[in-house]
Each structure stands twice: as C-alpha cells, then as structure tokens.
Design a protein around this motif. Structure first.
Motif, PDB file in Angstrom:
ATOM      1  N   ILE A 176       8.927  35.773 -56.480  1.00  0.00           N
ATOM      2  CA  ILE A 176       9.274  35.242 -55.160  1.00  0.00           C
ATOM      3  C   ILE A 176      10.595  35.842 -54.667  1.00  0.00           C
ATOM      4  N   ILE A 177      11.381  36.405 -55.572  1.00  0.00           N
ATOM      5  CA  ILE A 177      12.647  37.020 -55.181  1.00  0.00           C
ATOM      6  C   ILE A 177      12.407  38.269 -54.326  1.00  0.00           C
ATOM      7  N   ALA A 178      11.193  38.813 -54.379  1.00  0.00           N
ATOM      8  CA  ALA A 178      10.851  39.987 -53.568  1.00  0.00           C
ATOM      9  C   ALA A 178      10.307  39.600 -52.198  1.00  0.00           C
ATOM     10  N   LEU A 179      10.115  38.312 -51.953  1.00  0.00           N
ATOM     11  CA  LEU A 179       9.628  37.859 -50.654  1.00  0.00           C
ATOM     12  C   LEU A 179      10.745  37.911 -49.616  1.00  0.00           C
ATOM     13  N   PRO A 180      10.386  37.914 -48.332  1.00  0.00           N
ATOM     14  CA  PRO A 180      11.416  37.713 -47.306  1.00  0.00           C
ATOM     15  C   PRO A 180      12.147  36.405 -47.571  1.00  0.00           C
ATOM     16  N   ARG A 181      13.406  36.329 -47.167  1.00  0.00           N
ATOM     17  CA  ARG A 181      14.230  35.173 -47.521  1.00  0.00           C
ATOM     18  C   ARG A 181      13.626  33.845 -47.059  1.00  0.00           C
ATOM     19  N   ASN A 182      13.048  33.827 -45.838  1.00  0.00           N
ATOM     20  CA  ASN A 182      12.503  32.559 -45.353  1.00  0.00           C
ATOM     21  C   ASN A 182      11.332  32.080 -46.207  1.00  0.00           C
ATOM     22  N   LEU A 183      10.534  33.014 -46.733  1.00  0.00           N
ATOM     23  CA  LEU A 183       9.419  32.619 -47.590  1.00  0.00           C
ATOM     24  C   LEU A 183       9.905  32.254 -48.993  1.00  0.00           C
ATOM     25  N   PHE A 184      10.937  32.935 -49.458  1.00  0.00           N
ATOM     26  CA  PHE A 184      11.571  32.548 -50.731  1.00  0.00           C
ATOM     27  C   PHE A 184      12.063  31.108 -50.643  1.00  0.00           C
ATOM     28  N   GLU A 185      12.776  30.804 -49.552  1.00  0.00           N
ATOM     29  CA  GLU A 185      13.292  29.447 -49.364  1.00  0.00           C
ATOM     30  C   GLU A 185      12.149  28.442 -49.266  1.00  0.00           C
ATOM     31  N   TYR A 186      11.087  28.835 -48.594  1.00  0.00           N
ATOM     32  CA  TYR A 186       9.944  27.940 -48.439  1.00  0.00           C
ATOM     33  C   TYR A 186       9.330  27.589 -49.793  1.00  0.00           C
ATOM     34  N   VAL A 187       9.125  28.588 -50.654  1.00  0.00           N
ATOM     35  CA  VAL A 187       8.503  28.341 -51.957  1.00  0.00           C
ATOM     36  C   VAL A 187       9.366  27.404 -52.799  1.00  0.00           C
ATOM     37  N   VAL A 188      10.672  27.661 -52.825  1.00  0.00           N
ATOM     38  CA  VAL A 188      11.563  26.803 -53.617  1.00  0.00           C
ATOM     39  C   VAL A 188      11.551  25.381 -53.064  1.00  0.00           C
ATOM     40  N   ALA A 189      11.688  25.256 -51.751  1.00  0.00           N
ATOM     41  CA  ALA A 189      11.691  23.928 -51.132  1.00  0.00           C
ATOM     42  C   ALA A 189      10.362  23.214 -51.359  1.00  0.00           C
ATOM     43  N   HIS A 190       9.274  23.956 -51.298  1.00  0.00           N
ATOM     44  CA  HIS A 190       7.937  23.391 -51.515  1.00  0.00           C
ATOM     45  C   HIS A 190       7.840  22.716 -52.880  1.00  0.00           C
ATOM     46  N   GLU A 191       8.288  23.429 -53.907  1.00  0.00           N
ATOM     47  CA  GLU A 191       8.189  22.860 -55.257  1.00  0.00           C
ATOM     48  C   GLU A 191       9.169  21.708 -55.458  1.00  0.00           C
ATOM     49  N   VAL A 192      10.352  21.816 -54.888  1.00  0.00           N
ATOM     50  CA  VAL A 192      11.308  20.696 -54.995  1.00  0.00           C
ATOM     51  C   VAL A 192      10.745  19.465 -54.284  1.00  0.00           C
TER      52      VAL A 192
END
Length: 229
Positions: A176-192
C-alpha cells in the motif's frame, strides 16, 4: 475497436457477458464459455458512451505493468515516482532525492538473476519504509477514534490491501506504500475503522467517513491498483 483495447475472458461462472473498464484504455469482457466473439464486440460497441464515461473517471490511474528492475525505471511511492539507479557496490537500497539507489555487487550471471537481486533489495527497503509510515498513520487514526489495535502486521498479500481480525490485529499489504497517498490513507483508515465496527454496514461507513474524505470514491479507485512487485 472504437479505440479500445479489448480483452475477452471466458468463464463458466457467468451466464451473460459483463464489461469492466480499466486504465490503459482497456475494456475487459467477461463472457460465458462458448460465447461468440462477434456478438461480444457488438456489446462493447453498444456500450461506447458508458465506457467513455468510465474512462473519464479513471483517466489519472496508471495502467499496471510488469517491472524490469533496470536503471531509469520508475517506481511509485505515496503518489510520487522515483527513478531506479543501480550502482556497483554493496549495501542496502537508499532513497536520495528522486532516486532509489540500489548497490549491486559485481555480477556475471543471467540478466534475470541480476534483476531478481535488485528486486529483493528494493522490496526490503519498501517493507521497512512501509512499516514506519503505516504504524504512524494507524496511531493517528486510532487516536481519533479512541481505539487501539492489538498488533500491526505487514504481509505479502495478493488481491487484498488489508484486514482486521476479531482480536483487533491490523494486517496490511506492505505494498500500500506504493499507492497514491490518498488511497494509502484510505486503506489505513479503513482497517482502523474496523476496530470500531468489524462489519461493512452503515455504522462502519459513518466511522470511515469521519476519518477520510471521499471514502466511496477511494474505494472505487482502489480496485484498479495491483501490487507493484
């Protein structure tokens, strides 16, 4: 046809043809086994207006491609592209300015084997970088919700970006670190958010929307990304 790159996939799990629009001007046609190709191209032609509208939505999403692991090739990192530079020497990959610099010991084997050594060094660096960034954002979003994961783990997932266990462990695909920043943030927020709501119901969607903007759009865009490595 109509400027589209058509890819037909036959499946015994579908009863009728369906279309998927992907980056790179690609239209995937999923069709029942035995479907006639001429009939499928007619379906694509009839859906031209719909396809163009879908392409407009995903126009900024890059098409996935195989990596060669050679100098000059670009690698994504949180929305930016960094050029790979290989140098003769020993040590680990480093990030300097806009370059990912990979030392490679003198090597006289096949070019495929050399590429594999470069890949291994890059993956090691990406994983270490990802762990710090992910842990930082998990802490940030957890504080907003007043929750805390039991553990944060990185895995070599294929086909998924993250998960949350009933015990509160958050597991992330390190890529996910290779994703655009907004999608990186989305994935982390999604799991939290799953620490608060373990399902994907309305309550979960409200929690997620409180953490990130445009969560539904991010979810739609995420399906077009694949592992880089």
């Amino acid at each position: 046809m109509n400027g589209f790159n058509i890819e037909i996939q036959y499946s015994d799990k579908v009863k009728g043809a369906t279309l998927e629009v992907w980056p790179g001007n690609l239209v995937k046609v999923i069709a029942p086994i035995g479907a006639i190709e001429e009939d499928l191209t007619k379906i694509v032609s009839k859906k031209t207006k719909w396809i163009i509208e879908k392409q407009r939505v995903i126009k900024d999403i890059p098409a996935w491609r195989e990596r060669e692991f050679v100098s000059g090739e670009s690698f994504p990192l949180l929305g930016r592209e960094y050029r790979l530079k290989t140098i003769e020497g020993y040590g680990d990959t480093i990030l300097k300015d806009d370059r990912l610099i990979v030392p490679v010991a003198p090597f006289y084997g096949d070019i495929e084997d050399r590429a594999e050594l470069i890949k291994l060094s890059l993956v090691k660096w990406y994983k270490e970088f990802a762990l710090g960034k992910i842990a930082d954002r998990v802490e940030y979003y957890s504080e907003q919700l007043g929750v805390r994961p039991s553990k944060v783990t990185l895995k070599d997932y294929v086909g998924r970006w993250g998960s949350c266990t009933p015990s509160g462990e958050l597991i992330f695909n390190w890529q996910i670190i290779a994703l655009p920043r907004n999608l990186f943030e989305y994935v982390v927020a999604h799991e939290v958010a799953h620490l608060n709501e373990l399902n994907h119901g309305r309550g979960f969607k409200r929690v997620l929307a409180s953490l990130v903007q445009d969560s539904e759009l991010s979810e739609q865009h995420l399906k077009y990304y694949k592992n880089v490595f």
